[in-house]
Design an enzyme around this catalytic site. Structure first.
Site, mmCIF file in Angstrom:
data_model
loop_
_atom_site.group_PDB
_atom_site.id
_atom_site.type_symbol
_atom_site.label_atom_id
_atom_site.label_comp_id
_atom_site.label_asym_id
_atom_site.label_seq_id
_atom_site.Cartn_x
_atom_site.Cartn_y
_atom_site.Cartn_z
ATOM 1 N N GLY A 1 14.039 -29.535 17.060
ATOM 2 C CA GLY A 1 13.247 -30.018 15.939
ATOM 3 C C GLY A 1 13.367 -29.117 14.722
ATOM 4 O O GLY A 1 13.461 -29.593 13.581
ATOM 5 N N LYS B 1 5.249 -31.494 17.348
ATOM 6 C CA LYS B 1 5.742 -31.945 16.031
ATOM 7 C C LYS B 1 6.284 -33.375 16.054
ATOM 8 O O LYS B 1 6.206 -34.071 15.052
ATOM 9 C CB LYS B 1 6.842 -31.002 15.524
ATOM 10 C CG LYS B 1 6.296 -29.675 15.041
ATOM 11 C CD LYS B 1 7.378 -28.817 14.434
ATOM 12 C CE LYS B 1 6.792 -27.474 14.047
ATOM 13 N NZ LYS B 1 7.710 -26.620 13.333
HETATM 14 P P1 ATR Z 1 12.511 -26.421 18.345
HETATM 15 O O1 ATR Z 1 11.707 -27.650 18.040
HETATM 16 O O2 ATR Z 1 11.772 -25.126 18.080
HETATM 17 O O3 ATR Z 1 13.839 -26.420 17.657
HETATM 18 P P2 ATR Z 1 13.555 -27.393 20.845
HETATM 19 O O4 ATR Z 1 13.549 -28.776 20.311
HETATM 20 O O5 ATR Z 1 13.082 -27.161 22.243
HETATM 21 O O6 ATR Z 1 12.741 -26.398 19.932
HETATM 22 O O7 ATR Z 1 15.078 -26.847 20.701
HETATM 23 C C1 ATR Z 1 15.442 -25.643 21.240
HETATM 24 C C2 ATR Z 1 16.865 -25.289 20.791
HETATM 25 O O8 ATR Z 1 17.179 -24.003 21.327
HETATM 26 C C3 ATR Z 1 17.941 -26.243 21.304
HETATM 27 O O9 ATR Z 1 18.972 -26.320 20.348
HETATM 28 C C4 ATR Z 1 18.426 -25.516 22.574
HETATM 29 O O10 ATR Z 1 19.726 -25.847 22.973
HETATM 30 P P3 ATR Z 1 19.972 -27.113 23.967
HETATM 31 O O11 ATR Z 1 19.892 -28.321 23.091
HETATM 32 O O12 ATR Z 1 21.312 -26.881 24.526
HETATM 33 O O13 ATR Z 1 18.866 -27.064 24.991
HETATM 34 C C5 ATR Z 1 18.400 -24.096 22.081
HETATM 35 N N1 ATR Z 1 18.370 -23.116 23.171
HETATM 36 C C6 ATR Z 1 17.341 -22.831 23.984
HETATM 37 N N2 ATR Z 1 17.684 -21.850 24.860
HETATM 38 C C7 ATR Z 1 18.976 -21.518 24.562
HETATM 39 C C8 ATR Z 1 19.907 -20.564 25.091
HETATM 40 N N3 ATR Z 1 19.585 -19.752 26.113
HETATM 41 N N4 ATR Z 1 21.134 -20.479 24.520
HETATM 42 C C9 ATR Z 1 21.485 -21.282 23.496
HETATM 43 N N5 ATR Z 1 20.647 -22.218 22.941
HETATM 44 C C10 ATR Z 1 19.410 -22.313 23.478
#
Ligand code: ATR
Length: 279
Positions: free
Chosen positions: A129, A66
């Protein structure tokens, strides 16, 4: 000549967009097909060449493309520039245009339950995102947005950026700072990651605790891969209004159809096709 559309993502095979769009094209008698383009990251550039020359008339764009897809497009609209992400590409004679329908999908799902979002207190968990699109949409409607993330600095950056864009306050913090509000929207990739693990949700995150959920009128989740996740299950037990992840997918797809075809989408047909595919 049959027009081609498709989802650009990696992985992409799980996508429910093909069933919705192929049903829509058939219902409207449009000579078009919607396929799956699961493209490895090192092939993105050559795939975009293929889109221009084959030609492929439109793309839905999902993870992990994206953001990166923007640099391959000829023109993007103001929403894409501000959100920093594009989920819809239109190919007009080899010129690629980028749009973002994610925030519209999120807003429609919310407004259908709440009515106008102005002055509603909307609490967002996650700062990726997807969270950016949801927060952007809510701010565009005049909501009071709070954004909380595991990595606090990412939530803070979104808050600083969007406060400037909208000339309005937006609050941020870590997952320990979550406050009460009208709506809780979960946008992290947590359920996606946990699905398939041997002991899913052994330790549901703290924000799934009824003590948090009881403070909201409505709980929305944007992941459609696991509709029955700990957050939604807790919210249902507390008899809260619930919006599952398929709704944002559905409403953003209706907007994509309009951009590609220039006509209203056959919304009911698309909804029925999506519902048949949901587990
Ligand atoms: P997307 O574009 O789908 O939002 P992304 O940009 O990879 O995907 O973002 C993933 C989100 O999930 C982030 O906010 C991430 O938190 P971090 O910024 O701390 O990495 C969050 N996330 C992923 N795994 C997590 C977990 N186990 N607990 C809490 N937040 C999580």
């Amino acid at each position: 000549m049959i027009k081609k559309f498709g989802i650009l993502a990696n992985p992409a095979k799980h996508s429910l967009s093909p069933v919705m769009f192929n049903a829509a094209f058939q219902a409207k008698g449009i000579d078009a097909e919607y396929g799956v383009f699961e493209i490895p990251e090192n092939n993105l550039s050559s795939f975009i060449d293929q889109v221009k020359h084959e030609p492929i008339s439109g793309l839905s764009v999902s993870l992990p493309y994206k953001e990166v897809v923007i640099e391959y497009l000829n023109q993007v609209d103001d929403d894409v520039k501000k959100i920093g992400a594009c989920n819809t590409v239109l190919n007009k004679g080899g010129i690629l245009y980028g749009f973002n329908t994610d925030y519209k999908g999120s807003n429609t799902a919310l407004k259908n339950v709440l009515g106008p979002l102005e002055n509603k207190k909307i609490v967002i968990i996650g700062a990726g995102g997807a969270a950016r699109a949801v927060a952007y949409g809510a701010m565009k409607e005049g909501a009071n947005v709070y954004i909380f993330n595991r990595t606090k600095s990412k939530a803070d950056s979104i808050a600083i950026e969007f406060a400037e864009i909208f000339n309005s306050e937006i609050h941020s913090g870590s997952l320990n700072d979550i406050v009460s509000g009208d709506v809780l929207i979960h946008t992290t990739s947590l359920w996606t990651k946990e699905k398939g693990s041997k002991t899913p949700y052994n330790l549901p995150p703290k924000f799934c605790n009824p003590e948090y959920i009881k403070n909201f009128e409505l709980v929305m989740d944007i992941s459609y891969k696991t509709l029955n996740n700990p957050l939604i299950n807790t919210a249902k037990k507390l008899r809260k209004h619930v919006i599952t992840g398929d709704k944002m997918l559905y409403y953003q797809a209706i907007e994509q159809f309009k951009i590609w075809i220039g006509k209203e989408a056959p919304a009911l047909i698309m909804k029925e096709a999506l519902n048949r595919s949901l587990v």
